[in-house]
Design an enzyme around this catalytic site. Structure first.
Site, PDB file in Angstrom:
ATOM      1  N   LYS A 180      -0.397 -15.028  17.578  1.00  0.00           N
ATOM      2  CA  LYS A 180       0.840 -14.251  17.575  1.00  0.00           C
ATOM      3  C   LYS A 180       0.908 -13.801  15.979  1.00  0.00           C
ATOM      4  CE  LYS A 180       4.083 -18.277  17.009  1.00  0.00           C
ATOM      5  NZ  LYS A 180       3.671 -19.382  16.260  1.00  0.00           N
ATOM      6  N   ASP A 189     -21.463  -9.814  20.202  1.00  0.00           N
ATOM      7  CA  ASP A 189     -20.780  -8.574  20.615  1.00  0.00           C
ATOM      8  C   ASP A 189     -21.019  -8.318  22.102  1.00  0.00           C
ATOM      9  OD1 ASP A 189     -19.910  -5.953  18.627  1.00  0.00           O
ATOM     10  OD2 ASP A 189     -20.308  -5.357  20.920  1.00  0.00           O
ATOM     11  N   LYS A 237       1.713   1.768   7.337  1.00  0.00           N
ATOM     12  CA  LYS A 237       1.869   0.941   8.543  1.00  0.00           C
ATOM     13  C   LYS A 237       2.603   1.842   9.584  1.00  0.00           C
ATOM     14  CE  LYS A 237       0.750  -2.265   9.088  1.00  0.00           C
ATOM     15  NZ  LYS A 237      -1.078  -2.257   9.836  1.00  0.00           N
ATOM     16  N   TYR A 296      -1.085   4.514  10.706  1.00  0.00           N
ATOM     17  CA  TYR A 296      -1.325   3.388  11.757  1.00  0.00           C
ATOM     18  C   TYR A 296      -0.345   3.105  12.725  1.00  0.00           C
ATOM     19  CZ  TYR A 296      -5.519   2.153   8.927  1.00  0.00           C
ATOM     20  OH  TYR A 296      -6.749   2.272   8.215  1.00  0.00           O
ATOM     21  N   GLU A 343      -5.784   4.956  13.587  1.00  0.00           N
ATOM     22  CA  GLU A 343      -6.763   4.014  14.159  1.00  0.00           C
ATOM     23  C   GLU A 343      -7.532   4.437  15.434  1.00  0.00           C
ATOM     24  OE1 GLU A 343      -3.540   3.292  14.282  1.00  0.00           O
ATOM     25  OE2 GLU A 343      -2.893   2.870  16.417  1.00  0.00           O
ATOM     26  N   HIS A 401      -0.746   1.556  16.320  1.00  0.00           N
ATOM     27  CA  HIS A 401      -1.222   0.227  16.978  1.00  0.00           C
ATOM     28  C   HIS A 401      -0.008   0.159  18.172  1.00  0.00           C
ATOM     29  CE1 HIS A 401      -4.165  -0.886  14.230  1.00  0.00           C
ATOM     30  NE2 HIS A 401      -3.247  -0.901  13.145  1.00  0.00           N
ATOM     31  N   ARG A 430       0.750  -1.330  -0.041  1.00  0.00           N
ATOM     32  CA  ARG A 430       0.040   0.029   0.001  1.00  0.00           C
ATOM     33  C   ARG A 430       0.985   1.217   0.135  1.00  0.00           C
ATOM     34  NH1 ARG A 430      -3.618  -1.343   5.020  1.00  0.00           N
ATOM     35  NH2 ARG A 430      -1.803  -2.554   5.538  1.00  0.00           N
ATOM     36  N   VAL A 489     -12.990  -7.988  17.605  1.00  0.00           N
ATOM     37  CA  VAL A 489     -13.312  -7.227  18.762  1.00  0.00           C
ATOM     38  C   VAL A 489     -12.258  -6.129  18.823  1.00  0.00           C
ATOM     39  CG1 VAL A 489     -14.310  -9.117  20.017  1.00  0.00           C
ATOM     40  CG2 VAL A 489     -11.919  -8.469  20.738  1.00  0.00           C
ATOM     41  N   LEU A 490     -12.784  -4.993  19.376  1.00  0.00           N
ATOM     42  CA  LEU A 490     -11.755  -3.744  19.694  1.00  0.00           C
ATOM     43  C   LEU A 490     -12.206  -3.201  20.827  1.00  0.00           C
ATOM     44  CD1 LEU A 490      -9.478  -1.797  18.672  1.00  0.00           C
ATOM     45  CD2 LEU A 490     -10.934  -0.594  17.327  1.00  0.00           C
ATOM     46  N   VAL A 532      -2.394 -12.482  10.309  1.00  0.00           N
ATOM     47  CA  VAL A 532      -1.778 -11.343   9.639  1.00  0.00           C
ATOM     48  C   VAL A 532      -2.181 -10.266   9.962  1.00  0.00           C
ATOM     49  CG1 VAL A 532      -1.206 -10.413   7.158  1.00  0.00           C
ATOM     50  CG2 VAL A 532      -1.562 -13.020   7.629  1.00  0.00           C
ATOM     51  N   ALA A 577      -8.193  -9.175  15.011  1.00  0.00           N
ATOM     52  CA  ALA A 577      -7.728  -7.980  16.135  1.00  0.00           C
ATOM     53  C   ALA A 577      -6.063  -8.115  16.467  1.00  0.00           C
ATOM     54  CB  ALA A 577      -8.385  -8.283  17.215  1.00  0.00           C
ATOM     55  N   ILE A 578      -5.487  -8.956  15.704  1.00  0.00           N
ATOM     56  CA  ILE A 578      -3.930  -9.318  16.156  1.00  0.00           C
ATOM     57  C   ILE A 578      -3.292  -7.976  16.186  1.00  0.00           C
ATOM     58  CG2 ILE A 578      -3.328  -9.596  13.605  1.00  0.00           C
ATOM     59  CD1 ILE A 578      -2.073 -11.616  16.663  1.00  0.00           C
ATOM     60  N   ASP A 579      -3.655  -6.927  15.464  1.00  0.00           N
ATOM     61  CA  ASP A 579      -2.594  -5.751  15.575  1.00  0.00           C
ATOM     62  C   ASP A 579      -3.033  -5.085  16.937  1.00  0.00           C
ATOM     63  OD1 ASP A 579      -5.401  -4.961  14.870  1.00  0.00           O
ATOM     64  OD2 ASP A 579      -4.919  -3.577  13.149  1.00  0.00           O
TER      65      ASP A 579
HETATM   66  N1  NAI Z   1      -5.181  -7.481  10.848  1.00  0.00           N
HETATM   67  C1  NAI Z   1      -5.556  -6.429  10.080  1.00  0.00           C
HETATM   68  O1  NAI Z   1      -4.852  -6.185   8.888  1.00  0.00           O
HETATM   69  C2  NAI Z   1      -6.445  -5.256  10.654  1.00  0.00           C
HETATM   70  C3  NAI Z   1      -6.823  -5.401  11.765  1.00  0.00           C
HETATM   71  N2  NAI Z   1      -7.875  -4.546  12.215  1.00  0.00           N
HETATM   72  C4  NAI Z   1      -8.521  -4.498  13.673  1.00  0.00           C
HETATM   73  O2  NAI Z   1      -9.397  -5.435  13.709  1.00  0.00           O
HETATM   74  C5  NAI Z   1     -10.122  -5.138  14.835  1.00  0.00           C
HETATM   75  C6  NAI Z   1     -11.661  -4.735  14.800  1.00  0.00           C
HETATM   76  O3  NAI Z   1     -11.726  -3.482  14.297  1.00  0.00           O
HETATM   77  P1  NAI Z   1     -13.212  -2.536  13.833  1.00  0.00           P
HETATM   78  O4  NAI Z   1     -14.041  -3.712  13.489  1.00  0.00           O
HETATM   79  O5  NAI Z   1     -12.870  -1.513  13.094  1.00  0.00           O
HETATM   80  O6  NAI Z   1     -13.651  -2.301  15.380  1.00  0.00           O
HETATM   81  P2  NAI Z   1     -15.097  -1.665  15.844  1.00  0.00           P
HETATM   82  O7  NAI Z   1     -14.721  -0.529  17.007  1.00  0.00           O
HETATM   83  O8  NAI Z   1     -15.989  -1.275  14.536  1.00  0.00           O
HETATM   84  O9  NAI Z   1     -15.700  -2.871  16.246  1.00  0.00           O
HETATM   85  C7  NAI Z   1     -15.238  -3.780  17.439  1.00  0.00           C
HETATM   86  C8  NAI Z   1     -16.376  -4.317  18.151  1.00  0.00           C
HETATM   87  O10 NAI Z   1     -16.041  -5.252  19.203  1.00  0.00           O
HETATM   88  C9  NAI Z   1     -17.008  -5.188  20.320  1.00  0.00           C
HETATM   89  N3  NAI Z   1     -16.272  -5.742  21.535  1.00  0.00           N
HETATM   90  C10 NAI Z   1     -15.629  -5.170  22.244  1.00  0.00           C
HETATM   91  N4  NAI Z   1     -15.452  -6.154  23.190  1.00  0.00           N
HETATM   92  C11 NAI Z   1     -15.898  -7.307  22.950  1.00  0.00           C
HETATM   93  C12 NAI Z   1     -15.982  -8.407  23.660  1.00  0.00           C
HETATM   94  N5  NAI Z   1     -15.574  -8.546  24.945  1.00  0.00           N
HETATM   95  N6  NAI Z   1     -17.030  -9.524  23.192  1.00  0.00           N
HETATM   96  C13 NAI Z   1     -17.355  -9.223  21.957  1.00  0.00           C
HETATM   97  N7  NAI Z   1     -17.435  -8.112  21.310  1.00  0.00           N
HETATM   98  C14 NAI Z   1     -16.701  -6.939  21.990  1.00  0.00           C
HETATM   99  C15 NAI Z   1     -17.523  -4.074  20.258  1.00  0.00           C
HETATM  100  O11 NAI Z   1     -18.689  -3.751  20.781  1.00  0.00           O
HETATM  101  C16 NAI Z   1     -17.613  -3.574  18.771  1.00  0.00           C
HETATM  102  O12 NAI Z   1     -18.888  -3.491  18.337  1.00  0.00           O
HETATM  103  C17 NAI Z   1      -9.186  -3.734  15.545  1.00  0.00           C
HETATM  104  O13 NAI Z   1      -8.307  -4.310  16.388  1.00  0.00           O
HETATM  105  C18 NAI Z   1      -8.684  -3.417  14.205  1.00  0.00           C
HETATM  106  O14 NAI Z   1      -7.293  -2.692  14.525  1.00  0.00           O
HETATM  107  C19 NAI Z   1      -8.598  -3.829  11.112  1.00  0.00           C
HETATM  108  C20 NAI Z   1      -8.082  -3.752   9.978  1.00  0.00           C
HETATM  109  C21 NAI Z   1      -7.192  -4.376   9.429  1.00  0.00           C
HETATM  110  C1  PYR Z   2      -5.620  -1.419  10.134  1.00  0.00           C
HETATM  111  C2  PYR Z   2      -4.252  -1.641   9.906  1.00  0.00           C
HETATM  112  O1  PYR Z   2      -3.430  -2.037  10.684  1.00  0.00           O
HETATM  113  C3  PYR Z   2      -3.914  -2.194   8.449  1.00  0.00           C
HETATM  114  O2  PYR Z   2      -4.647  -1.787   7.556  1.00  0.00           O
HETATM  115  O3  PYR Z   2      -2.742  -2.686   8.278  1.00  0.00           O
HETATM  116 MG    MG Z   3      -2.653  -3.666  11.182  1.00  0.00          MG
END
Ligand code: NAI
Ligand code: PYR
Ligand code: MG
Length: 372
Positions: free
Chosen positions: A279, A198, A75, A94, A118, A96, A15, A239-240, A298, A268-270
């Site tokens: 991990k 949720d 990143k 970003y 974020e 994190h 990106r 979750v977040l 990832v 949610a790994i980030d």
């Molecule tokens: N690995 C990657 O490449 C990427 C990772 N992410 C990550 O994904 C995660 C989620 O992001 P979004 O959906 O945008 O966040 P968001 O804030 O839109 O949604 C998170 C949801 O988790 C719920 N939640 C919180 N604690 C909870 C629990 N104990 N049990 C059940 N639900 C719970 C909240 O009520 C909320 O609805 C973040 O950590 C974000 O950084 C986002 C984009 C890319």
């Molecule tokens: C949100 C994030 O960390 C990514 O898009 O890589």
């Molecule tokens: Mg990420």
């Protein structure tokens, strides 16, 4: 203002922090855009396109970091990047930070002003700069999960949609925010049997009224999650708690409840991951097995579809980059509390409480610093 767009250097990260279209808008506002050569080459955005948009193409990252007042990236800075940051330089990307002490320390030591995409907020309580990548990652989670369910990947050999006469796979989505609902939507579209969990009842009500009986919803407790695991083929962690380390919703002991060959995709790994056994992995080596369960973790999933993601990201970040560049960071943050919520590190101080708590480091309230 001199705005730098370095080429991303994280593993398989293609990106770019700004499209040529975004560059053109900023040049029109009177700024000088320093784009590292080949920054977008891997996704069909050539130096010629950036030049035509008004950018100056710069030979290497060293020059981008030494000349720019504002660095716009994708990143979190890698070690060689945070060592290049200078006092008073503004970094917008970003970050994190909660699960990443070396980077947090690197940013503190640099003396820079680091604004995290974020944690920027919006009027409705959303995260407008996380949302576009969450849409991408949520949708990808199902593609990745479907692939991992194949036998050759260690999966249990289940087709998400089933076929006539054979039931579909069961997909459990933990967290019904942007990632969660995009994952659920894709899984439903493929014909899977989907349950979404949720801890916000208001969110569950909203999703119930949007999707009706096609989407099963569950209130998040560890009992409710445990009861679902024996039936789950694919679990998506989405979750977040903004800025904070993710809560661990599936412990190692709970893996024994899953069928052998089930797949966990921890989006949610980030933020550290929501499964105890997660991990971070890379696009090059995306999966590993723990107790016969496939783990896909990832940390930069949208980097896998870098072209789509770059356009989606610039659509969201451009107005904020314009505010920072046109007004200067201090005025832009004073005028917009939602952008101010993005500030994580300010000249050697952590100004985001959840990050300070995660590392047990001192927290300095932002208003104190913005008064000056
Ligand atoms: N690995 C990657 O490449 C990427 C990772 N992410 C990550 O994904 C995660 C989620 O992001 P979004 O959906 O945008 O966040 P968001 O804030 O839109 O949604 C998170 C949801 O988790 C719920 N939640 C919180 N604690 C909870 C629990 N104990 N049990 C059940 N639900 C719970 C909240 O009520 C909320 O609805 C973040 O950590 C974000 O950084 C986002 C984009 C890319
Ligand atoms: C949100 C994030 O960390 C990514 O898009 O890589
Ligand atoms: Mg990420």
């Amino acid at each position: 203002m001199d705005i730098g767009i370095p080429k991303e250097i994280k593993n398989h990260e293609y990106r770019v922090g700004m499209t040529p279209g975004g560059v053109k808008e900023l040049v029109r506002d009177g700024h000088r855009l320093l784009v590292e050569t080949h920054a977008g080459a891997a996704i069909g955005l050539s130096d010629e396109q950036y030049r035509a948009a008004g950018a100056e193409i710069v030979a290497d990252a060293g020059e981008v970091f030494s000349r720019a007042e504002l660095i716009v990236k994708v990143k979190e800075p890698q070690a060689e990047e945070y060592q290049r940051l200078k006092p008073d330089q503004v970094l917008f990307t970003y970050l994190h930070l909660a699960p990443d002490l070396p980077q947090t320390q690197g940013l503190l030591d640099s003396g820079c002003i680091a604004i995290a995409y974020e944690t920027v907020t919006d009027r409705s309580g959303g995260l407008p700069l996380l949302a576009p990548m969450s849409e991408v990652a949520g949708r990808m989670a199902i593609q990745a999960g479907a692939h991992c369910l194949e036998k050759a990947r260690g999966g249990r050999g289940v087709l998400l949609g089933g076929v006539p006469g054979v039931p579909p796979a069961r997909v459990l989505v933990l967290g019904g925010g942007v990632v969660g609902i995009n994952a659920a939507r894709m899984a439903l579209g493929l014909g899977a049997d989907v349950t979404l969990v949720d801890k916000s009842l208001a969110r569950l009500k909203e999703l119930d009224s949007l999707y009706g009986p096609a989407l099963k919803t569950l209130y998040s407790t560890s009992d409710a999650i445990e009861a679902e695991l024996p039936w789950a083929d694919l679990v998506v962690g989405a979750v977040l708690i903004p800025g904070a380390a993710a809560p661990k919703l599936i412990t190692r002991a709970m893996l024994a409840l899953l069928p052998k060959g089930a797949v966990l995709v921890d989006v949610a790994i980030d933020q550290g991951g929501c499964f105890e056994t997660s991990k971070a992995t890379t696009h090059q080596n995306p999966t590993y097995m723990v107790d016969d369960i496939v783990h896909y973790c990832v940390a930069n999933m949208p980097g896998g579809v870098a072209r789509t993601s770059t356009f989606a990201l610039t659509n969201a970040t451009l107005p904020f980059v314009q505010a920072l560049a046109n007004k200067g960071w201090r005025q832009a943050l004073k005028e917009d509390p939602h952008l101010a919520a993005g500030l994580n590190v300010h000249k050697g101080h952590i100004v985001y409480q959840a990050v300070a708590e995660a590392h047990q480091l001192p927290f300095t309230p932002l208003d104190k610093l913005l008064k000056g």
